[in-house]
Structure formats: C-alpha cells, structure tokens
Design an enzyme around this catalytic site. Structure first.
Site, mmCIF file in Angstrom:
data_model
loop_
_atom_site.group_PDB
_atom_site.id
_atom_site.type_symbol
_atom_site.label_atom_id
_atom_site.label_comp_id
_atom_site.label_asym_id
_atom_site.label_seq_id
_atom_site.Cartn_x
_atom_site.Cartn_y
_atom_site.Cartn_z
ATOM 1 N N SER A 148 0.944 -1.058 -0.099
ATOM 2 C CA SER A 148 -0.073 -0.174 -0.056
ATOM 3 C C SER A 148 0.790 1.168 -0.092
ATOM 4 C CB SER A 148 -0.665 -0.058 1.161
ATOM 5 O OG SER A 148 -1.477 1.452 1.458
ATOM 6 N N TYR A 163 -1.984 -0.994 10.572
ATOM 7 C CA TYR A 163 -2.058 -1.227 9.219
ATOM 8 C C TYR A 163 -0.976 -0.568 8.427
ATOM 9 C CZ TYR A 163 -3.698 -1.194 4.287
ATOM 10 O OH TYR A 163 -3.928 -1.301 2.896
HETATM 11 N N1 LIG Z 1 -8.632 -0.263 -1.359
HETATM 12 C C1 LIG Z 1 -7.632 0.245 -1.325
HETATM 13 O O1 LIG Z 1 -7.824 1.579 -1.567
HETATM 14 C C2 LIG Z 1 -6.108 -0.221 -0.991
HETATM 15 C C3 LIG Z 1 -5.041 0.479 -0.963
HETATM 16 C C4 LIG Z 1 -3.858 -0.154 -0.656
HETATM 17 C C5 LIG Z 1 -3.688 -1.418 -0.575
HETATM 18 N N2 LIG Z 1 -5.080 -2.168 -0.312
HETATM 19 C C6 LIG Z 1 -4.800 -3.520 -0.306
HETATM 20 O O2 LIG Z 1 -5.310 -4.570 -1.161
HETATM 21 C C7 LIG Z 1 -5.527 -5.735 -0.361
HETATM 22 C C8 LIG Z 1 -6.962 -5.935 -0.747
HETATM 23 O O3 LIG Z 1 -7.856 -5.097 -0.158
HETATM 24 P P1 LIG Z 1 -9.291 -4.269 -0.773
HETATM 25 O O4 LIG Z 1 -9.097 -3.207 -0.593
HETATM 26 O O5 LIG Z 1 -9.563 -5.338 -1.788
HETATM 27 O O6 LIG Z 1 -10.101 -5.088 0.538
HETATM 28 P P2 LIG Z 1 -11.323 -6.029 0.812
HETATM 29 O O7 LIG Z 1 -12.195 -5.761 -0.426
HETATM 30 O O8 LIG Z 1 -11.734 -5.838 2.238
HETATM 31 O O9 LIG Z 1 -10.429 -7.078 0.397
HETATM 32 C C9 LIG Z 1 -9.950 -7.578 1.611
HETATM 33 C C10 LIG Z 1 -9.591 -9.236 0.995
HETATM 34 O O10 LIG Z 1 -8.585 -9.975 1.992
HETATM 35 C C11 LIG Z 1 -9.267 -11.131 2.326
HETATM 36 N N3 LIG Z 1 -9.171 -11.604 4.053
HETATM 37 C C12 LIG Z 1 -9.081 -10.434 4.835
HETATM 38 N N4 LIG Z 1 -8.827 -11.237 6.119
HETATM 39 C C13 LIG Z 1 -8.622 -12.554 5.789
HETATM 40 C C14 LIG Z 1 -7.866 -13.588 6.493
HETATM 41 N N5 LIG Z 1 -7.927 -13.556 7.746
HETATM 42 N N6 LIG Z 1 -7.989 -14.592 5.792
HETATM 43 C C15 LIG Z 1 -8.177 -14.882 4.468
HETATM 44 N N7 LIG Z 1 -8.526 -13.963 3.552
HETATM 45 C C16 LIG Z 1 -8.541 -12.622 4.411
HETATM 46 C C17 LIG Z 1 -10.750 -10.954 2.324
HETATM 47 O O11 LIG Z 1 -11.617 -12.146 2.179
HETATM 48 P P3 LIG Z 1 -12.689 -12.761 3.301
HETATM 49 O O12 LIG Z 1 -13.369 -11.734 4.036
HETATM 50 O O13 LIG Z 1 -13.368 -13.450 2.679
HETATM 51 O O14 LIG Z 1 -11.661 -13.659 4.001
HETATM 52 C C18 LIG Z 1 -10.848 -10.083 0.969
HETATM 53 O O15 LIG Z 1 -11.028 -11.234 0.043
HETATM 54 C C19 LIG Z 1 -5.290 -5.542 0.673
HETATM 55 O O16 LIG Z 1 -4.037 -5.917 1.144
HETATM 56 C C20 LIG Z 1 -5.430 -4.228 1.127
HETATM 57 O O17 LIG Z 1 -4.430 -3.809 2.199
HETATM 58 C C21 LIG Z 1 -5.988 -1.618 -0.585
#
Ligand SMILES: NC(=O)c1ccc[n+]([C@@H]2O[C@H](COP(=O)([O-])OP(=O)(O)OC[C@H]3O[C@@H](n4cnc5c(N)ncnc54)[C@H](OP(=O)(O)O)[C@@H]3O)[C@@H](O)[C@H]2O)c1
Length: 258
Positions: A148, A163
C-alpha cells in the site's frame, strides 16, 4: 520475410502458469483474479468467504476455490497442499489478503494491532515461505505482495498504526526475500496501490468528505479505478519483469510523489 512469433506483449502472458491468489473474495483481489485469469493463469483462489470464492471460481474456467483464514498456519499449509495436489507446483504467488481497522493510535488495542499484523504481514511471510521453498527447489517463481502507499508513507488523518506498520513491514520483507532469493530464480516484488473503492475503504468513499479528502490530497485529483492496477500486476507477475526484484511498483495517482 520471417514473422516474429513472440513480441514484447507476449512477455506479459501467464499462459499455463499456476497462480495462487489470496484475498480473492472481494475488491482488489477479485479484480486481480479476473486479470490473472484473462492473461492465461490457472488460479487457486483463497479467502474466508467460501460462497464468494465459489461464485468467482465458477466464472473463471479451471479456478479452484480454497476457503481459508490466512492468519492460521494450518490453513495455509492446507491451501498450499491443495494447490500442489492439483497442479504439482505454483508459479506465481500473489499475497493480497488484507485487513484494516482505523482507530487513533492512543486508543488502538494491542490485540487489534496484532491481528492486523497477523493477516497483512505474518501470513504473507508464512505463505511465501511455504510456497517459496518449492519455488527455490524448482529454481523458478514469482511473488507479488500487495502492499500500500501506507507502507511507504504514514497515514495520520485516517489513523491506523497497525495497518501502516504491517504494510511498511511487507515492503521491507519484499526487499529482504528478494535479496535472499535473487540468485535462486525467485523474484519478489510489491504492488502498492493508492486509494481504490472496495469493502475496506467503503466507509471513506461513502462519505462526501472522505472523497473530497482523497481528491484534494492526490496530485491527479481522483481515486484509482481497479483496472488501473492491471498493467503493474501483469508486469510484476510475468516474464515482462525478469530483471526486476525487490521493488515496489506504486499505483497511486501521485500520492507518494509529494
Ligand atoms: N482499497 C484500497 O484503497 C487499498 C489500497 C492499498 C492497498 N490495499 C490492499 O489491497 C488488498 C485488498 O484489499 P481490498 O481493498 O480489496 O479490500 P477488501 O475488499 O476488504 O478485500 C480484502 C480481502 O482480504 C481477505 N481477507 C481478509 N482477512 C483474511 C483472512 N484472515 N484470511 C483470508 N483472507 C482474508 C478478504 O476475504 P474474506 O473476508 O472472505 O476472508 C478479502 O478477499 C489488501 O491487502 C489491502 O491492504 C487496498
């Protein structure tokens, strides 16, 4: 005249490559699954919500859903075992599963801090170690860690010490694993997104003030669209980046440029 059979774009192909992707049940991960599949990857999809994974796998020919909690070592062992039983090996690992729990540092329970690190950092290490061992044995493999911009700079106004610490750790874990494995055929890089609308960021995006804040603070004046991650992902996951390791590719509209 001879016609070249391969060109620069062919190096972005993942045709036949086995790709293990975590966090595939929503948001960025669900999108990355479609991109990796469209590039030819044979997918193993991991997350806790089995129904979401199964629905996605049904759309992506040959994809296998494995419901698991990445913070549990035994689940990760089962995940890797399933991938290996099915495909024999893993070519590409994408550590995308992540969690966030914004709260001011002075109020952040140590348990929350530990839980965020367990998912965002420790799980990525344990899974990369499990997969990395067999990649090292084969002398070939690619790891992409979804970090991130908050692994590169602080957050402050969206306070989330756990985070930010986890993503900073993931960035430097990327560099260390890359350095340790560089001469053994395994590359490790990170993809660092800026702000994208997903379940994780929904509260921020649902609020007009939150959207204004992103527009004001991002040099390009807007949040990212999921498709804007595609190029960086395929670059890092494929043979387009065979001389790239230990790097962070940031896709953030300039957030970290100022
Ligand atoms: N959205 C942004 O602006 C942004 C920016 C920078 C980085 N990121 C990174 O991108 C990645 C994806 O995030 P997102 O934004 O797409 O959010 P999201 O829609 O909340 O997705 C998070 C994913 O991680 C999985 N997850 C969470 N805890 C878990 C666990 N204990 N075991 C297995 N799977 C788990 C969730 O699946 P389940 O709940 O089904 O387990 C879901 O598929 C993350 O690493 C986040 O930090 C996001």
């Amino acid at each position: 005249m001879s016609v070249p059979t391969t060109g620069p774009l062919d190096r972005f192909s993942l045709e036949g490559r086995v790709v293990l992707l975590t966090g595939a049940s929503s948001g960025i991960g669900e999108h990355l699954a479609r991109v990796l599949h469209s590039a030819g990857g044979r997918l193993v999809l991991a997350a806790r919500r089995a129904d979401r994974l199964e629905a996605l796998a049904a759309e992506l020919d040959g994809a296998i859903p494995v419901a698991c909690d990445v913070s549990r070592d035994e689940d990760l062992e089962r995940l890797v075992g399933t991938a290996q039983e099915t495909h024999g090996h893993i070519d590409v690992l994408v550590n995308n599963a992540g969690t966030a729990d914004p709260v001011p540092a002075e109020d952040e329970p140590s348990e929350t801090f530990r839980e965020v690190l367990a998912v965002n950092l420790t799980a990525a290490f344990v899974l990369t170690q499990l997969v990395g061992r067999q990649m090292l044995d084969r002398g070939s493999g690619v790891v992409v860690n979804v970090a991130s911009v908050l692994g590169l700079v602080g957050s402050g106004q969206i306070p989330q010490a756990g985070y930010v610490a986890s993503k900073g750790g993931l960035v430097n874990l990327t560099r260390e694993l890359a350095a340790q494995w560089a001469r053994r055929g395994v590359r490790v890089n990170a993809l660092a997104p800026g702000w994208f609308r997903t379940e994780m960021t929904e509260v921020l995006f649902a609020d007009e003030g939150g959207q204004r804040w992103i527009r004001r603070k991002t040099p390009m004046g807007r949040a990212g669209e999921l498709h804007e991650l595609d190029g960086a992902l395929l670059f890092l996951a494929s043979d387009a980046s065979t001389y790239v390791t230990g790097q962070v590719v940031t896709v953030d509209g300039g957030w970290t440029a100022v």
